[in-house]
Design a protein around this motif. Structure first.
Motif, PDB file in Angstrom:
ATOM      1  N   ILE A  74      -8.624  -0.850 -27.936  1.00 22.57           N
ATOM      2  CA  ILE A  74      -8.355  -2.197 -27.429  1.00 22.57           C
ATOM      3  C   ILE A  74      -8.749  -2.217 -25.954  1.00 22.57           C
ATOM      4  O   ILE A  74      -8.321  -1.365 -25.177  1.00 22.57           O
ATOM      5  CB  ILE A  74      -6.870  -2.558 -27.597  1.00 22.57           C
ATOM      6  CG1 ILE A  74      -6.512  -2.563 -29.087  1.00 22.57           C
ATOM      7  CG2 ILE A  74      -6.569  -3.909 -26.957  1.00 22.57           C
ATOM      8  CD1 ILE A  74      -5.022  -2.699 -29.344  1.00 22.57           C
ATOM      9  N   ASP A  75      -9.554  -3.154 -25.577  1.00 22.13           N
ATOM     10  CA  ASP A  75     -10.064  -3.268 -24.218  1.00 22.13           C
ATOM     11  C   ASP A  75      -9.092  -4.101 -23.372  1.00 22.13           C
ATOM     12  O   ASP A  75      -9.330  -5.267 -23.086  1.00 22.13           O
ATOM     13  CB  ASP A  75     -11.454  -3.898 -24.256  1.00 22.13           C
ATOM     14  CG  ASP A  75     -12.127  -3.908 -22.906  1.00 22.13           C
ATOM     15  OD1 ASP A  75     -11.487  -3.515 -21.905  1.00 22.13           O
ATOM     16  OD2 ASP A  75     -13.296  -4.320 -22.847  1.00 22.13           O
ATOM     17  N   TYR A  76      -7.983  -3.486 -22.966  1.00 22.28           N
ATOM     18  CA  TYR A  76      -6.949  -4.199 -22.221  1.00 22.28           C
ATOM     19  C   TYR A  76      -7.452  -4.748 -20.890  1.00 22.28           C
ATOM     20  O   TYR A  76      -7.055  -5.836 -20.472  1.00 22.28           O
ATOM     21  CB  TYR A  76      -5.734  -3.292 -21.982  1.00 22.28           C
ATOM     22  CG  TYR A  76      -4.950  -3.041 -23.241  1.00 22.28           C
ATOM     23  CD1 TYR A  76      -4.178  -4.042 -23.810  1.00 22.28           C
ATOM     24  CD2 TYR A  76      -4.984  -1.798 -23.864  1.00 22.28           C
ATOM     25  CE1 TYR A  76      -3.459  -3.812 -24.974  1.00 22.28           C
ATOM     26  CE2 TYR A  76      -4.265  -1.556 -25.021  1.00 22.28           C
ATOM     27  CZ  TYR A  76      -3.501  -2.573 -25.569  1.00 22.28           C
ATOM     28  OH  TYR A  76      -2.801  -2.349 -26.711  1.00 22.28           O
ATOM     29  N   GLY A  77      -8.308  -4.019 -20.207  1.00 23.95           N
ATOM     30  CA  GLY A  77      -8.815  -4.480 -18.917  1.00 23.95           C
ATOM     31  C   GLY A  77      -9.526  -5.816 -19.022  1.00 23.95           C
ATOM     32  O   GLY A  77      -9.226  -6.759 -18.274  1.00 23.95           O
ATOM     33  N   ASN A  78     -10.461  -5.926 -19.957  1.00 21.69           N
ATOM     34  CA  ASN A  78     -11.185  -7.185 -20.115  1.00 21.69           C
ATOM     35  C   ASN A  78     -10.293  -8.290 -20.664  1.00 21.69           C
ATOM     36  O   ASN A  78     -10.448  -9.462 -20.308  1.00 21.69           O
ATOM     37  CB  ASN A  78     -12.421  -6.999 -20.998  1.00 21.69           C
ATOM     38  CG  ASN A  78     -13.577  -6.408 -20.214  1.00 21.69           C
ATOM     39  OD1 ASN A  78     -13.662  -6.559 -19.005  1.00 21.69           O
ATOM     40  ND2 ASN A  78     -14.456  -5.719 -20.909  1.00 21.69           N
ATOM     41  N   LEU A  79      -9.339  -7.953 -21.526  1.00 24.44           N
ATOM     42  CA  LEU A  79      -8.401  -8.960 -22.039  1.00 24.44           C
ATOM     43  C   LEU A  79      -7.541  -9.519 -20.901  1.00 24.44           C
ATOM     44  O   LEU A  79      -7.302 -10.724 -20.830  1.00 24.44           O
ATOM     45  CB  LEU A  79      -7.514  -8.361 -23.132  1.00 24.44           C
ATOM     46  CG  LEU A  79      -8.210  -8.055 -24.459  1.00 24.44           C
ATOM     47  CD1 LEU A  79      -7.283  -7.263 -25.375  1.00 24.44           C
ATOM     48  CD2 LEU A  79      -8.660  -9.344 -25.135  1.00 24.44           C
ATOM     49  N   MET A  80      -7.092  -8.641 -19.992  1.00 31.74           N
ATOM     50  CA  MET A  80      -6.295  -9.106 -18.848  1.00 31.74           C
ATOM     51  C   MET A  80      -7.143  -9.959 -17.904  1.00 31.74           C
ATOM     52  O   MET A  80      -6.673 -10.996 -17.414  1.00 31.74           O
ATOM     53  CB  MET A  80      -5.712  -7.909 -18.078  1.00 31.74           C
ATOM     54  CG  MET A  80      -4.498  -7.313 -18.750  1.00 31.74           C
ATOM     55  SD  MET A  80      -3.123  -8.477 -18.854  1.00 31.74           S
ATOM     56  CE  MET A  80      -2.784  -8.752 -17.133  1.00 31.74           C
ATOM     57  N   HIS A  81      -8.376  -9.561 -17.654  1.00 38.53           N
ATOM     58  CA  HIS A  81      -9.244 -10.376 -16.796  1.00 38.53           C
ATOM     59  C   HIS A  81      -9.435 -11.762 -17.397  1.00 38.53           C
ATOM     60  O   HIS A  81      -9.374 -12.763 -16.678  1.00 38.53           O
ATOM     61  CB  HIS A  81     -10.589  -9.697 -16.610  1.00 38.53           C
ATOM     62  CG  HIS A  81     -10.579  -8.642 -15.554  1.00 38.53           C
ATOM     63  ND1 HIS A  81     -11.719  -8.118 -15.023  1.00 38.53           N
ATOM     64  CD2 HIS A  81      -9.569  -8.003 -14.916  1.00 38.53           C
ATOM     65  CE1 HIS A  81     -11.430  -7.215 -14.114  1.00 38.53           C
ATOM     66  NE2 HIS A  81     -10.128  -7.121 -14.040  1.00 38.53           N
TER      67      HIS A  81
ATOM     68  N   ASP B 130     -15.670   0.163 -19.259  1.00 42.51           N
ATOM     69  CA  ASP B 130     -15.257  -1.199 -18.965  1.00 42.51           C
ATOM     70  C   ASP B 130     -14.527  -1.300 -17.642  1.00 42.51           C
ATOM     71  O   ASP B 130     -14.175  -2.384 -17.198  1.00 42.51           O
ATOM     72  CB  ASP B 130     -14.355  -1.734 -20.077  1.00 42.51           C
ATOM     73  CG  ASP B 130     -15.104  -1.792 -21.398  1.00 42.51           C
ATOM     74  OD1 ASP B 130     -14.528  -1.369 -22.400  1.00 42.51           O
ATOM     75  OD2 ASP B 130     -16.267  -2.246 -21.405  1.00 42.51           O
ATOM     76  N   GLY B 131     -14.273  -0.183 -17.006  1.00 45.00           N
ATOM     77  CA  GLY B 131     -13.649  -0.189 -15.690  1.00 45.00           C
ATOM     78  C   GLY B 131     -12.147  -0.292 -15.766  1.00 45.00           C
ATOM     79  O   GLY B 131     -11.555  -0.439 -16.824  1.00 45.00           O
ATOM     80  N   PRO B 132     -11.503  -0.216 -14.633  1.00 48.40           N
ATOM     81  CA  PRO B 132     -10.056  -0.295 -14.580  1.00 48.40           C
ATOM     82  C   PRO B 132      -9.587  -1.711 -14.847  1.00 48.40           C
ATOM     83  O   PRO B 132     -10.344  -2.662 -14.718  1.00 48.40           O
ATOM     84  CB  PRO B 132      -9.731   0.122 -13.147  1.00 48.40           C
ATOM     85  CG  PRO B 132     -10.949  -0.258 -12.380  1.00 48.40           C
ATOM     86  CD  PRO B 132     -12.106  -0.052 -13.324  1.00 48.40           C
ATOM     87  N   GLY B 133      -8.343  -1.839 -15.188  1.00 45.29           N
ATOM     88  CA  GLY B 133      -7.767  -3.153 -15.431  1.00 45.29           C
ATOM     89  C   GLY B 133      -7.522  -3.884 -14.130  1.00 45.29           C
ATOM     90  O   GLY B 133      -7.700  -3.351 -13.049  1.00 45.29           O
ATOM     91  N   PRO B 134      -7.080  -5.125 -14.219  1.00 39.59           N
ATOM     92  CA  PRO B 134      -6.842  -5.939 -13.035  1.00 39.59           C
ATOM     93  C   PRO B 134      -5.557  -5.518 -12.341  1.00 39.59           C
ATOM     94  O   PRO B 134      -4.684  -4.907 -12.924  1.00 39.59           O
ATOM     95  CB  PRO B 134      -6.700  -7.340 -13.630  1.00 39.59           C
ATOM     96  CG  PRO B 134      -6.174  -7.093 -15.007  1.00 39.59           C
ATOM     97  CD  PRO B 134      -6.819  -5.818 -15.468  1.00 39.59           C
ATOM     98  N   ASN B 135      -5.461  -5.865 -11.088  1.00 36.47           N
ATOM     99  CA  ASN B 135      -4.228  -5.675 -10.331  1.00 36.47           C
ATOM    100  C   ASN B 135      -3.642  -7.032 -10.025  1.00 36.47           C
ATOM    101  O   ASN B 135      -4.357  -7.979  -9.738  1.00 36.47           O
ATOM    102  CB  ASN B 135      -4.501  -4.961  -9.000  1.00 36.47           C
ATOM    103  CG  ASN B 135      -4.762  -3.493  -9.199  1.00 36.47           C
ATOM    104  OD1 ASN B 135      -4.194  -2.877 -10.080  1.00 36.47           O
ATOM    105  ND2 ASN B 135      -5.628  -2.935  -8.390  1.00 36.47           N
ATOM    106  N   VAL B 136      -2.335  -7.110 -10.052  1.00 34.60           N
ATOM    107  CA  VAL B 136      -1.638  -8.309  -9.622  1.00 34.60           C
ATOM    108  C   VAL B 136      -1.045  -7.998  -8.261  1.00 34.60           C
ATOM    109  O   VAL B 136      -0.344  -7.014  -8.098  1.00 34.60           O
ATOM    110  CB  VAL B 136      -0.533  -8.694 -10.623  1.00 34.60           C
ATOM    111  CG1 VAL B 136       0.220  -9.917 -10.129  1.00 34.60           C
ATOM    112  CG2 VAL B 136      -1.129  -8.940 -11.997  1.00 34.60           C
ATOM    113  N   LEU B 137      -1.366  -8.822  -7.279  1.00 36.23           N
ATOM    114  CA  LEU B 137      -0.884  -8.594  -5.924  1.00 36.23           C
ATOM    115  C   LEU B 137       0.534  -9.121  -5.791  1.00 36.23           C
ATOM    116  O   LEU B 137       0.860 -10.185  -6.296  1.00 36.23           O
ATOM    117  CB  LEU B 137      -1.772  -9.314  -4.909  1.00 36.23           C
ATOM    118  CG  LEU B 137      -3.252  -8.952  -4.954  1.00 36.23           C
ATOM    119  CD1 LEU B 137      -4.000  -9.797  -3.939  1.00 36.23           C
ATOM    120  CD2 LEU B 137      -3.458  -7.490  -4.685  1.00 36.23           C
TER     121      LEU B 137
END
Length: 156
Positions: A5-12, A130-137
């Motif tokens: 599951i590509d969580y990083g792209n799903l979160m983006h 696919d790179g790292p997932g997103p960060n929430v600031l």
């Protein structure tokens, strides 16, 4: 079909949809209270619509503020267009959601950052392609980023 599951792209995608919904609401009802946005975007992305003089001045990245004066905010599935004032010079912009690097509303200390890394860095750090997932600031200054915490710390 991928075996993960590509969580990083799903979160983006979810974060960009959140931005789309917020901007769509603002286009309809205006900015409520003290809300305002700092939006940083990649000016090198091919679909970005920007006056030549702005592209020359900001060849890689630009931050715009949607606050006191903006016109013609129109939101589509893929991005938004808006006219902003640059030194008493109104300029129309088109910003695809995929070009956004950060979206911050300092009035409520909310921010999103979309991170990308070079393939070589990903391989060195053990990231998948696919790179790292997103960060929430946690705040508008960007000092606090999301952190991965092992649940083992909390087990008895």
């Amino acid at each position: 079909m991928s075996d993960r599951i590509d969580y990083g792209n799903l979160m983006h995608a979810a974060m960009r949809e959140l931005i789309r919904k917020v901007l769509d609401r603002i286009a309809t009802t205006g900015l409520p209270g003290d809300h305002h946005f700092f939006i940083t975007f990649d000016t090198t992305q091919p679909d970005v619509g920007l006056a030549d003089w702005l592209r020359d001045r900001y060849p890689e990245e630009m931050t715009v503020v949607i606050q006191h004066w903006f016109e013609n905010l129109e939101v589509t599935h893929d991005g938004f267009s808006v006219t902003l004032n640059f030194g008493d010079r109104p300029e129309p912009l088109y910003i695809p959601f995929d070009a956004i690097r950060t979206f911050v509303d300092p009035s409520v200390e909310f921010g999103l950052r979309f991170e990308t890394q070079q393939i070589e860095d990903e391989e060195d750090e053990g990231y998948d392609e696919d790179g790292p997932g997103p960060n929430v600031l946690a705040d508008s200054s960007g000092h606090t980023e999301a952190e991965v915490v092992s649940l083992d710390k909390f087990r008895k």
